[in-house]
Design a protein around this motif. Structure first.
Motif, PDB file in Angstrom:
ATOM      1  N   ALA A   1       0.820  -1.209   0.000  1.00 34.94           N
ATOM      2  CA  ALA A   1       0.000   0.000   0.000  1.00 34.94           C
ATOM      3  C   ALA A   1       0.861   1.268   0.000  1.00 34.94           C
ATOM      4  O   ALA A   1       0.341   2.370   0.127  1.00 34.94           O
ATOM      5  CB  ALA A   1      -0.926  -0.003   1.214  1.00 34.94           C
ATOM      6  N   SER A   2       2.168   1.113  -0.159  1.00 30.03           N
ATOM      7  CA  SER A   2       3.061   2.275  -0.147  1.00 30.03           C
ATOM      8  C   SER A   2       3.023   2.991  -1.495  1.00 30.03           C
ATOM      9  O   SER A   2       2.439   2.503  -2.456  1.00 30.03           O
ATOM     10  CB  SER A   2       4.496   1.854   0.189  1.00 30.03           C
ATOM     11  OG  SER A   2       5.102   1.207  -0.903  1.00 30.03           O
ATOM     12  N   GLY A   3       3.707   4.098  -1.566  1.00 30.60           N
ATOM     13  CA  GLY A   3       3.764   4.886  -2.790  1.00 30.60           C
ATOM     14  C   GLY A   3       4.906   4.494  -3.703  1.00 30.60           C
ATOM     15  O   GLY A   3       5.104   5.121  -4.741  1.00 30.60           O
ATOM     16  N   SER A   4       5.665   3.459  -3.329  1.00 30.08           N
ATOM     17  CA  SER A   4       6.812   3.018  -4.132  1.00 30.08           C
ATOM     18  C   SER A   4       6.778   1.511  -4.322  1.00 30.08           C
ATOM     19  O   SER A   4       6.235   0.780  -3.485  1.00 30.08           O
ATOM     20  CB  SER A   4       8.127   3.378  -3.441  1.00 30.08           C
ATOM     21  OG  SER A   4       8.225   4.764  -3.236  1.00 30.08           O
ATOM     22  N   SER A   5       7.394   1.045  -5.392  1.00 25.73           N
ATOM     23  CA  SER A   5       7.532  -0.391  -5.617  1.00 25.73           C
ATOM     24  C   SER A   5       8.446  -1.001  -4.562  1.00 25.73           C
ATOM     25  O   SER A   5       9.327  -0.317  -4.024  1.00 25.73           O
ATOM     26  CB  SER A   5       8.128  -0.662  -7.000  1.00 25.73           C
ATOM     27  OG  SER A   5       7.249  -0.232  -8.006  1.00 25.73           O
TER      28      SER A   5
ATOM     29  N   THR B   1       9.071  -7.760  -8.333  1.00 21.50           N
ATOM     30  CA  THR B   1       8.640  -6.424  -7.934  1.00 21.50           C
ATOM     31  C   THR B   1       7.145  -6.434  -7.663  1.00 21.50           C
ATOM     32  O   THR B   1       6.375  -7.028  -8.418  1.00 21.50           O
ATOM     33  CB  THR B   1       8.956  -5.410  -9.050  1.00 21.50           C
ATOM     34  OG1 THR B   1      10.364  -5.412  -9.278  1.00 21.50           O
ATOM     35  CG2 THR B   1       8.504  -4.017  -8.684  1.00 21.50           C
ATOM     36  N   VAL B   2       6.764  -5.765  -6.574  1.00 24.24           N
ATOM     37  CA  VAL B   2       5.350  -5.514  -6.298  1.00 24.24           C
ATOM     38  C   VAL B   2       5.180  -4.001  -6.418  1.00 24.24           C
ATOM     39  O   VAL B   2       5.769  -3.241  -5.647  1.00 24.24           O
ATOM     40  CB  VAL B   2       4.928  -6.021  -4.903  1.00 24.24           C
ATOM     41  CG1 VAL B   2       3.445  -5.747  -4.674  1.00 24.24           C
ATOM     42  CG2 VAL B   2       5.232  -7.507  -4.740  1.00 24.24           C
ATOM     43  N   ALA B   3       4.434  -3.582  -7.403  1.00 24.30           N
ATOM     44  CA  ALA B   3       4.268  -2.155  -7.689  1.00 24.30           C
ATOM     45  C   ALA B   3       3.549  -1.440  -6.550  1.00 24.30           C
ATOM     46  O   ALA B   3       2.859  -2.065  -5.730  1.00 24.30           O
ATOM     47  CB  ALA B   3       3.473  -1.985  -8.983  1.00 24.30           C
ATOM     48  N   ALA B   4       3.712  -0.136  -6.500  1.00 23.33           N
ATOM     49  CA  ALA B   4       3.020   0.690  -5.511  1.00 23.33           C
ATOM     50  C   ALA B   4       1.515   0.485  -5.641  1.00 23.33           C
ATOM     51  O   ALA B   4       0.972   0.489  -6.748  1.00 23.33           O
ATOM     52  CB  ALA B   4       3.367   2.164  -5.724  1.00 23.33           C
ATOM     53  N   GLY B   5       0.861   0.245  -4.520  1.00 27.07           N
ATOM     54  CA  GLY B   5      -0.584   0.067  -4.517  1.00 27.07           C
ATOM     55  C   GLY B   5      -1.061  -1.271  -5.035  1.00 27.07           C
ATOM     56  O   GLY B   5      -2.258  -1.479  -5.205  1.00 27.07           O
ATOM     57  N   ALA B   6      -0.146  -2.199  -5.280  1.00 32.22           N
ATOM     58  CA  ALA B   6      -0.499  -3.503  -5.852  1.00 32.22           C
ATOM     59  C   ALA B   6      -0.278  -4.619  -4.835  1.00 32.22           C
ATOM     60  O   ALA B   6       0.257  -4.405  -3.746  1.00 32.22           O
ATOM     61  CB  ALA B   6       0.330  -3.764  -7.106  1.00 32.22           C
ATOM     62  N   ASP B   7      -0.688  -5.809  -5.222  1.00 33.41           N
ATOM     63  CA  ASP B   7      -0.410  -6.983  -4.403  1.00 33.41           C
ATOM     64  C   ASP B   7      -0.040  -8.136  -5.320  1.00 33.41           C
ATOM     65  O   ASP B   7      -0.299  -8.084  -6.526  1.00 33.41           O
ATOM     66  CB  ASP B   7      -1.601  -7.332  -3.501  1.00 33.41           C
ATOM     67  CG  ASP B   7      -2.821  -7.756  -4.280  1.00 33.41           C
ATOM     68  OD1 ASP B   7      -3.244  -8.909  -4.112  1.00 33.41           O
ATOM     69  OD2 ASP B   7      -3.356  -6.942  -5.060  1.00 33.41           O
TER      70      ASP B   7
END
Length: 111
Positions: free
Chosen positions: A43-47, A69-75
């Motif tokens: 839930a952060s603003g960065s990957s 990599t887990v993108a910002a806002g992704a799961d």
């Protein structure tokens, strides 16, 4: 620094409402039976980078651990984990490193 020890949460026919925790900066660990999956919510603003630690060597050489990599806002879901990922502790333990843990939660799920 200790890793966050996760208890696998069992899927059931009637559904699973998993509990998520914030991982320690050292990463997470959990016991593997080959049916576990790790769910990482960023839930952060960065990957962030998730590193799946390999517990085996090949001819005495360490094997490069795969990263994702887990993108910002992704799961993202990881697993199930093969024997190669089990640490040489004799306890079937899986280690996963997470590059940043602010606004990150995880849950270990099992079939």
């Amino acid at each position: 620094m200790a890793r966050t020890a996760l208890t696998p949460q069992q899927f059931t026919t009637l559904g699973l409402a998993p509990t998520y925790v914030t991982p320690d900066a050292a990463g997470v660990s959990f016991k593997s039976s080959g049916k576990q999956m790790l769910h990482v919510k960023n839930a952060s603003g960065s990957s962030i980078t998730v590193t799946l630690k390999i517990g085996k060597t090949v001819q005495g050489q360490a094997v490069t651990a795969p990263t994702a990599t887990v993108a910002a806002g992704a799961d993202k879901f990881f697993g199930p984990f093969a024997d190669d990922f089990e640490q040489p502790d004799g306890k079937d333990t899986i280690f996963v490193d997470i590059s940043a843990v602010t606004s990150v939660t995880v849950a270990c799920l099992t079939l």
